[in-house]
Design a protein around this motif. Sequence first.
Motif, PDB file in Angstrom:
ATOM      1  N   GLY A   1     -10.474 -20.862  -2.560  1.00 31.81           N
ATOM      2  CA  GLY A   1      -9.108 -20.643  -2.095  1.00 31.81           C
ATOM      3  C   GLY A   1      -8.118 -21.580  -2.756  1.00 31.81           C
ATOM      4  N   VAL A   2      -8.485 -22.856  -2.842  1.00 32.76           N
ATOM      5  CA  VAL A   2      -7.598 -23.833  -3.492  1.00 32.76           C
ATOM      6  C   VAL A   2      -7.464 -23.506  -4.973  1.00 32.76           C
ATOM      7  CG1 VAL A   2      -7.408 -26.259  -4.167  1.00 32.76           C
ATOM      8  CG2 VAL A   2      -7.991 -25.660  -1.812  1.00 32.76           C
ATOM      9  N   LEU A   3      -8.558 -23.170  -5.626  1.00 38.01           N
ATOM     10  CA  LEU A   3      -8.529 -22.848  -7.050  1.00 38.01           C
ATOM     11  C   LEU A   3      -7.674 -21.597  -7.304  1.00 38.01           C
ATOM     12  CD1 LEU A   3      -9.609 -23.757  -9.770  1.00 38.01           C
ATOM     13  CD2 LEU A   3     -11.535 -22.221  -9.437  1.00 38.01           C
ATOM     14  N   THR A   4      -7.819 -20.595  -6.475  1.00 31.34           N
ATOM     15  CA  THR A   4      -7.007 -19.376  -6.612  1.00 31.34           C
ATOM     16  C   THR A   4      -5.529 -19.698  -6.430  1.00 31.34           C
ATOM     17  OG1 THR A   4      -8.829 -18.023  -5.803  1.00 31.34           O
ATOM     18  CG2 THR A   4      -6.629 -17.061  -5.689  1.00 31.34           C
ATOM     19  N   GLY A   5      -5.226 -20.531  -5.458  1.00 32.79           N
ATOM     20  CA  GLY A   5      -3.838 -20.930  -5.229  1.00 32.79           C
ATOM     21  C   GLY A   5      -3.251 -21.669  -6.414  1.00 32.79           C
ATOM     22  N   LEU A   6      -4.023 -22.573  -7.000  1.00 31.34           N
ATOM     23  CA  LEU A   6      -3.533 -23.328  -8.152  1.00 31.34           C
ATOM     24  C   LEU A   6      -3.322 -22.433  -9.368  1.00 31.34           C
ATOM     25  CD1 LEU A   6      -5.654 -26.597  -7.898  1.00 31.34           C
ATOM     26  CD2 LEU A   6      -3.200 -26.351  -7.519  1.00 31.34           C
ATOM     27  N   VAL A   7      -4.243 -21.517  -9.600  1.00 34.03           N
ATOM     28  CA  VAL A   7      -4.100 -20.599 -10.735  1.00 34.03           C
ATOM     29  C   VAL A   7      -2.878 -19.708 -10.542  1.00 34.03           C
ATOM     30  CG1 VAL A   7      -5.171 -18.617 -11.876  1.00 34.03           C
ATOM     31  CG2 VAL A   7      -6.536 -20.643 -11.386  1.00 34.03           C
ATOM     32  N   THR A   8      -2.686 -19.209  -9.338  1.00 36.38           N
ATOM     33  CA  THR A   8      -1.524 -18.364  -9.049  1.00 36.38           C
ATOM     34  C   THR A   8      -0.235 -19.148  -9.223  1.00 36.38           C
ATOM     35  OG1 THR A   8      -2.843 -17.078  -7.500  1.00 36.38           O
ATOM     36  CG2 THR A   8      -0.447 -16.904  -7.301  1.00 36.38           C
ATOM     37  N   TRP A   9      -0.199 -20.357  -8.700  1.00 35.52           N
ATOM     38  CA  TRP A   9       0.987 -21.203  -8.818  1.00 35.52           C
ATOM     39  C   TRP A   9       1.310 -21.473 -10.285  1.00 35.52           C
ATOM     40  CZ3 TRP A   9       1.299 -26.348 -10.609  1.00 35.52           C
ATOM     41  CH2 TRP A   9       2.536 -26.959 -10.419  1.00 35.52           C
ATOM     42  N   GLY A  10       0.291 -21.795 -11.067  1.00 37.67           N
ATOM     43  CA  GLY A  10       0.504 -22.058 -12.493  1.00 37.67           C
ATOM     44  C   GLY A  10       0.995 -20.829 -13.229  1.00 37.67           C
ATOM     45  N   GLY A  11       0.427 -19.682 -12.909  1.00 35.33           N
ATOM     46  CA  GLY A  11       0.854 -18.449 -13.561  1.00 35.33           C
ATOM     47  C   GLY A  11       2.293 -18.099 -13.257  1.00 35.33           C
ATOM     48  N   ILE A  12       2.673 -18.247 -12.009  1.00 30.91           N
ATOM     49  CA  ILE A  12       4.059 -17.963 -11.622  1.00 30.91           C
ATOM     50  C   ILE A  12       5.005 -18.937 -12.288  1.00 30.91           C
ATOM     51  CG2 ILE A  12       5.667 -18.021  -9.665  1.00 30.91           C
ATOM     52  CD1 ILE A  12       3.381 -16.839  -7.969  1.00 30.91           C
ATOM     53  N   ARG A  13       4.601 -20.182 -12.376  1.00 30.28           N
ATOM     54  CA  ARG A  13       5.448 -21.204 -13.003  1.00 30.28           C
ATOM     55  C   ARG A  13       5.692 -20.893 -14.469  1.00 30.28           C
ATOM     56  NH1 ARG A  13       7.390 -26.189 -11.828  1.00 30.28           N
ATOM     57  NH2 ARG A  13       7.021 -27.708 -13.469  1.00 30.28           N
ATOM     58  N   VAL A  14       4.631 -20.519 -15.174  1.00 24.46           N
ATOM     59  CA  VAL A  14       4.767 -20.174 -16.594  1.00 24.46           C
ATOM     60  C   VAL A  14       5.622 -18.919 -16.749  1.00 24.46           C
ATOM     61  CG1 VAL A  14       3.468 -19.301 -18.580  1.00 24.46           C
ATOM     62  CG2 VAL A  14       2.645 -21.297 -17.341  1.00 24.46           C
ATOM     63  N   GLU A  15       5.385 -17.919 -15.898  1.00 23.16           N
ATOM     64  CA  GLU A  15       6.164 -16.685 -15.974  1.00 23.16           C
ATOM     65  C   GLU A  15       7.637 -16.964 -15.729  1.00 23.16           C
ATOM     66  OE1 GLU A  15       6.516 -12.443 -13.640  1.00 23.16           O
ATOM     67  OE2 GLU A  15       4.670 -13.595 -13.472  1.00 23.16           O
ATOM     68  N   MET A  16       7.953 -17.779 -14.743  1.00 21.27           N
ATOM     69  CA  MET A  16       9.343 -18.094 -14.443  1.00 21.27           C
ATOM     70  C   MET A  16      10.002 -18.850 -15.585  1.00 21.27           C
ATOM     71  SD  MET A  16      10.043 -16.600 -11.695  1.00 21.27           S
ATOM     72  CE  MET A  16      11.572 -17.294 -11.149  1.00 21.27           C
ATOM     73  N   LYS A  17       9.237 -19.699 -16.264  1.00 16.76           N
ATOM     74  CA  LYS A  17       9.783 -20.451 -17.399  1.00 16.76           C
ATOM     75  C   LYS A  17      10.228 -19.488 -18.496  1.00 16.76           C
ATOM     76  CE  LYS A  17       8.427 -23.738 -20.937  1.00 16.76           C
ATOM     77  NZ  LYS A  17       7.332 -24.515 -21.490  1.00 16.76           N
ATOM     78  N   TYR A  18       9.363 -18.537 -18.847  1.00 12.81           N
ATOM     79  CA  TYR A  18       9.703 -17.600 -19.900  1.00 12.81           C
ATOM     80  C   TYR A  18      10.740 -16.582 -19.439  1.00 12.81           C
ATOM     81  CZ  TYR A  18       6.088 -19.630 -22.734  1.00 12.81           C
ATOM     82  OH  TYR A  18       5.348 -20.512 -23.466  1.00 12.81           O
ATOM     83  N   LEU A  19      10.681 -16.183 -18.176  1.00 11.80           N
ATOM     84  CA  LEU A  19      11.682 -15.266 -17.646  1.00 11.80           C
ATOM     85  C   LEU A  19      13.052 -15.919 -17.679  1.00 11.80           C
ATOM     86  CD1 LEU A  19      12.306 -12.561 -16.252  1.00 11.80           C
ATOM     87  CD2 LEU A  19      11.856 -13.710 -14.080  1.00 11.80           C
ATOM     88  N   ARG A  20      13.130 -17.179 -17.309  1.00  7.15           N
ATOM     89  CA  ARG A  20      14.407 -17.895 -17.314  1.00  7.15           C
ATOM     90  C   ARG A  20      14.964 -17.972 -18.730  1.00  7.15           C
ATOM     91  NH1 ARG A  20      18.682 -18.552 -14.411  1.00  7.15           N
ATOM     92  NH2 ARG A  20      19.925 -20.135 -15.360  1.00  7.15           N
TER      93      ARG A  20
END
Length: 51
Positions: free
Chosen positions: A11-30
């Motif tokens: 659960g923690v690992l899934t949360g971290l991977v999801t958080w990282g993916g969203i962060r990277v996506e938001m960086k490029y989207l911005r």
Amino acid sequence: MNDLWPILFSGVLTGLVTWGGIRVEMKYLRRDVDDAHRKIERMEAKKVCLQ
């Protein structure tokens, strides 16, 4: 109790991977949104100069 640790770890690992993916996506989207805004501003500036 032995089943709890793998569940918590996954659960923690899934949360971290999801958080990282969203962060990277938001960086490029911005970056893309900022680029689109610059293009729109340039188009509007050209339109004002032509009038």
